[in-house]
Design an enzyme around this catalytic site. Structure first.
Site, PDB file in Angstrom:
ATOM      1  N   THR A  57      37.229   5.902   4.327  1.00  7.16           N
ATOM      2  CA  THR A  57      36.067   5.105   4.739  1.00  7.16           C
ATOM      3  C   THR A  57      36.000   3.766   4.003  1.00  7.16           C
ATOM      4  O   THR A  57      35.547   2.766   4.566  1.00  7.16           O
ATOM      5  CB  THR A  57      34.770   5.894   4.477  1.00  7.16           C
ATOM      6  N   ARG A  72      38.454  18.023  15.767  1.00  7.02           N
ATOM      7  CA  ARG A  72      37.782  19.284  16.116  1.00  7.02           C
ATOM      8  C   ARG A  72      37.090  19.246  17.476  1.00  7.02           C
ATOM      9  O   ARG A  72      36.653  20.270  17.987  1.00  7.02           O
ATOM     10  CB  ARG A  72      36.774  19.664  15.018  1.00  7.02           C
ATOM     11  N   ALA A  94      18.376  16.474  74.036  1.00  7.65           N
ATOM     12  CA  ALA A  94      18.987  17.423  73.097  1.00  7.65           C
ATOM     13  C   ALA A  94      20.401  17.761  73.543  1.00  7.65           C
ATOM     14  O   ALA A  94      20.699  17.822  74.732  1.00  7.65           O
ATOM     15  CB  ALA A  94      18.140  18.688  73.019  1.00  7.65           C
ATOM     16  N   ASN A 135      30.125   8.750  62.069  1.00  9.03           N
ATOM     17  CA  ASN A 135      30.372   7.359  61.660  1.00  9.03           C
ATOM     18  C   ASN A 135      31.845   7.048  61.496  1.00  9.03           C
ATOM     19  O   ASN A 135      32.223   5.893  61.344  1.00  9.03           O
ATOM     20  CB  ASN A 135      29.648   7.073  60.342  1.00  9.03           C
ATOM     21  N   TYR A 136      32.690   8.069  61.531  1.00  6.29           N
ATOM     22  CA  TYR A 136      34.098   7.903  61.155  1.00  6.29           C
ATOM     23  C   TYR A 136      34.970   8.320  62.325  1.00  6.29           C
ATOM     24  O   TYR A 136      34.856   9.441  62.823  1.00  6.29           O
ATOM     25  CB  TYR A 136      34.360   8.787  59.931  1.00  6.29           C
TER      26      TYR A 136
HETATM   27  C1  UD1 Z   1      31.938  10.795   4.667  1.00 12.20           C
HETATM   28  C2  UD1 Z   1      31.435  10.499   3.254  1.00 12.20           C
HETATM   29  C3  UD1 Z   1      30.510  11.631   2.827  1.00 12.20           C
HETATM   30  C4  UD1 Z   1      29.370  11.770   3.814  1.00 12.20           C
HETATM   31  C5  UD1 Z   1      29.912  11.971   5.211  1.00 12.20           C
HETATM   32  C6  UD1 Z   1      28.813  11.951   6.218  1.00 12.20           C
HETATM   33  C7  UD1 Z   1      33.220   9.289   2.153  1.00 12.20           C
HETATM   34  C8  UD1 Z   1      34.328   9.366   1.193  1.00 12.20           C
HETATM   35  N1  UD1 Z   1      32.550  10.422   2.370  1.00 12.20           N
HETATM   36  O1  UD1 Z   1      32.707  11.959   4.586  1.00 12.20           O
HETATM   37  O2  UD1 Z   1      30.002  11.379   1.531  1.00 12.20           O
HETATM   38  O3  UD1 Z   1      28.554  12.860   3.457  1.00 12.20           O
HETATM   39  O4  UD1 Z   1      30.827  10.915   5.550  1.00 12.20           O
HETATM   40  O5  UD1 Z   1      29.338  12.264   7.478  1.00 12.20           O
HETATM   41  O6  UD1 Z   1      32.954   8.236   2.687  1.00 12.20           O
HETATM   42  N2  UD1 Z   1      36.697   6.625   9.368  1.00 12.20           N
HETATM   43  C9  UD1 Z   1      37.469   5.533   9.725  1.00 12.20           C
HETATM   44  N3  UD1 Z   1      38.615   5.284   9.052  1.00 12.20           N
HETATM   45  C10 UD1 Z   1      39.050   6.061   8.044  1.00 12.20           C
HETATM   46  C11 UD1 Z   1      38.269   7.184   7.683  1.00 12.20           C
HETATM   47  C12 UD1 Z   1      37.097   7.433   8.350  1.00 12.20           C
HETATM   48  O7  UD1 Z   1      37.113   4.803  10.636  1.00 12.20           O
HETATM   49  O8  UD1 Z   1      40.104   5.763   7.486  1.00 12.20           O
HETATM   50  C13 UD1 Z   1      35.480   6.902  10.085  1.00 12.20           C
HETATM   51  C14 UD1 Z   1      35.569   8.174  10.892  1.00 12.20           C
HETATM   52  O9  UD1 Z   1      35.907   7.905  12.233  1.00 12.20           O
HETATM   53  C15 UD1 Z   1      34.164   8.732  10.787  1.00 12.20           C
HETATM   54  C16 UD1 Z   1      33.621   8.175   9.499  1.00 12.20           C
HETATM   55  O10 UD1 Z   1      34.458   7.115   9.145  1.00 12.20           O
HETATM   56  O11 UD1 Z   1      33.326   8.288  11.828  1.00 12.20           O
HETATM   57  C17 UD1 Z   1      33.557   9.235   8.402  1.00 12.20           C
HETATM   58  O12 UD1 Z   1      34.864   9.632   8.106  1.00 12.20           O
HETATM   59  P1  UD1 Z   1      35.187  11.082   7.622  1.00 12.20           P
HETATM   60  O13 UD1 Z   1      36.596  11.117   7.224  1.00 12.20           O
HETATM   61  O14 UD1 Z   1      34.706  12.059   8.603  1.00 12.20           O
HETATM   62  O15 UD1 Z   1      34.308  11.175   6.296  1.00 12.20           O
HETATM   63  P2  UD1 Z   1      33.695  12.491   5.752  1.00 12.20           P
HETATM   64  O16 UD1 Z   1      34.758  13.282   5.106  1.00 12.20           O
HETATM   65  O17 UD1 Z   1      32.877  13.137   6.777  1.00 12.20           O
END
Ligand code: UD1
Ligand code: CA
Length: 477
Positions: free
Chosen positions: A84, A18, A428, A391-392
């Site tokens: 995550t 986004r 001048a 200068n140049y």
């Molecule tokens: C997650 C949490 C949610 C919380 C929210 C806060 C979970 C399942 N949910 O949701 O409860 O309220 O964060 O912002 O954890 N990322 C990786 N690899 C992945 C997936 C994500 O590195 O495979 C990183 C993303 O870059 C990001 C962060 O983890 O910085 C959060 O990932 P995102 O998919 O945005 O989780 P949310 O759906 O926001």
């Protein structure tokens, strides 16, 4: 109780769709630091044994950025973003020696403060929990995981927006996505994650449920300031977070003895330093490694980047980059100081003046409409209006030396390389391309001649000719 070892895992593999940007989300900047840079700065006081950043989308760019700004951090590649929980496991697998506390963070929460992480770790370690979730109560929880509690108010589970019932959606206590874990218990729980949810991902939040089911305790810690938990998903949020950080930075400045005429239009990077009794007028940006000495006055309408300003100096409507301004020196209005412009104490660089890679000595003045490049100006010199240091030569840059107490007359061109010795004058309108010795007047311009009667002959009948006739009549009366 001795503090357990701490390890930081920072999740930053997501795409940040986004943001609609070629730049990975966590590299977008807020007041002098990348988003991920802010998070790492907040984590640094935990004194982690290791900091592991999970990279994926834009991995090369993120890795290169970290190499310059956080060389102590390591990165691990998560090839596919499977959630995550999966990301955390990828990191922990790369940290076989991690014991004690593992703090999991995201790369996009720039307002996170060291004190919040410290409080989270203390709550976790003193509570003897397997996991402690950083939570916050927010007005608009949409999109975020909700904290479910049992009838005693104890943590029960986290439910994602997409998996939640209408009643659960009404809950305003949210999961920040940041946690402190016991390393050993986390390793075990991550092995048990499933993808049995609306997004078919491995949720890190499920690890908390598994820990509870295994009979371990899971605690919560509420962030003292909700702002600490705010993530950045698009550029509207980026601007909003920047505004919140501006308020934090500005109130800290004012509490430390800085006058801000208009905090709303004062933008000071977190990397800059401002002394006491400094006054900052409206529309000022103080950026990068800029340091402003006590009692200086900056603005209005100025942008200072990587610039050192001495105490009591004045900088008005100026743009400066990599410059240094001595104590009590004055700059502007409408001045441009470029890299390695160095103004000694009490020097003046005035209106419509550009200075690059040059020293303006003690008390010397370049007051109006000048360009000074690759020059060294001694003490007490006066460089007249409209002076250009050329200068140049079209191929190479050359240096110019202008000595102490030299007076350069207006509208002169000083053609480098050339030296104007201590205590000399330049007439001048000169185009100086030979050295001027000490004590001399260098004159380098065409000699004036007047052609008598030219106006009457060549411009008869004009208003100029009439004025000349009238002057002649008055002389003969
Ligand atoms: C997650 C949490 C949610 C919380 C929210 C806060 C979970 C399942 N949910 O949701 O409860 O309220 O964060 O912002 O954890 N990322 C990786 N690899 C992945 C997936 C994500 O590195 O495979 C990183 C993303 O870059 C990001 C962060 O983890 O910085 C959060 O990932 P995102 O998919 O945005 O989780 P949310 O759906 O926001
Ligand atoms: Ca998110």
């Amino acid at each position: 109780m001795t503090q357990p070892q701490r390890t930081v895992i920072l999740l930053a593999a997501g795409e940040g769709k986004r943001m609609k940007s070629a730049l990975p989300k966590v590299l977008h900047e807020v007041l002098g630091r990348s988003l991920v840079g802010h998070v790492l700065a907040a984590a640094a006081p935990l004194d982690p044994a290791e900091t592991m950043v999970v990279v994926g989308h834009g991995a090369d760019q993120v890795t290169a950025h970290l190499a310059t700004m956080a060389p102590g951090a390591r990165t691990v590649l998560q090839e596919e973003q499977l959630g995550t929980g999966h990301a955390t496991r990828v990191a922990l697998d790369a940290l076989p020696d991690a014991v004690g506390t593992v703090v999991v963070l995201y790369g996009d929460t720039p307002l996170l403060q060291a004190s919040t992480l410290r409080d989270l770790c203390v709550a976790h370690e003193q509570g003897g929990h397997a996991a402690t979730v950083l939570t916050a109560s927010v007005d608009d929880p949409s999109g975020l995981g909700r904290i479910l509690r049992d009838s005693n108010g104890a943590f029960a589970a986290i439910v994602e927006q997409k998996d939640a019932t209408p009643e659960q959606l009404a809950i305003t206590e949210i999961n920040s996505g940041m946690y402190a874990f016991d390393a050993a218990r986390l390793r075990v729980a991550l092995k048990g994650l499933t993808t049995d949810n609306a997004q078919r991902e491995e949720y890190l939040t499920q690890a908390l449920t598994l820990m509870l089911e295994a009979g371990h305790s899971v605690g919560t810690h509420t962030a003292a300031d909700v702002a600490d938990t705010l993530g950045c998903n698009d550029r509207e949020q980026l601007a909003w977070l920047r505004g919140l950080m501006q308020k934090r930075v500005n109130s800290a400045l004012m509490r430390s003895g800085v006058t801000l005429d208009d905090p709303a239009t004062t933008w000071v990077d977190v990397t800059a330093r401002v002394g006491v009794d400094v006054t900052i007028r409206p529309n000022v940006q103080v950026m990068g490694s800029t340091v402003i000495g006590d009692g200086a006055e900056i603005g209005p309408d100025s942008t200072l980047t990587d610039t050192v300003v001495g105490s009591g100096a004045t900088v008005v409507r100026a743009h400066t980059l990599g410059a240094s301004v001595g104590a009590k020196a004055t700059v502007g209005p409408f001045a441009y100081l470029r890299p390695d412009a160095e103004l000694a104490e009490g020097a003046k660089v005035g209106t419509f003046v550009e200075v690059k890679n040059s020293r303006v000595g003690l008390g010397s003045k370049v007051p109006h409409l000048s360009y000074v490049g690759d020059a060294t100006i001694g003490a007490g010199a006066n460089i007249g209006a409209g002076t250009i240091v050329a200068n140049y030569d079209g191929v190479a840059k050359h240096r110019t030396e202008i000595g102490d107490a030299v007076f350069v007359g207006s509208d002169s061109v000083i053609i480098a390389p050339v030296s104007i010795a201590d205590g000399s004058y330049v007439a001048a309108g000169s185009a100086v391309n030979e050295d001027v010795p000490s004590g001399a007047l260098g004159v380098a311009r065409g000699r004036q001649r007047n052609i008598e009667g030219w106006v009457a002959k060549k411009r008869p009948g004009t208003k100029t000719a009439k004025a000349a006739e009238k002057a002649a009549e008055q002389r003969s009366e």
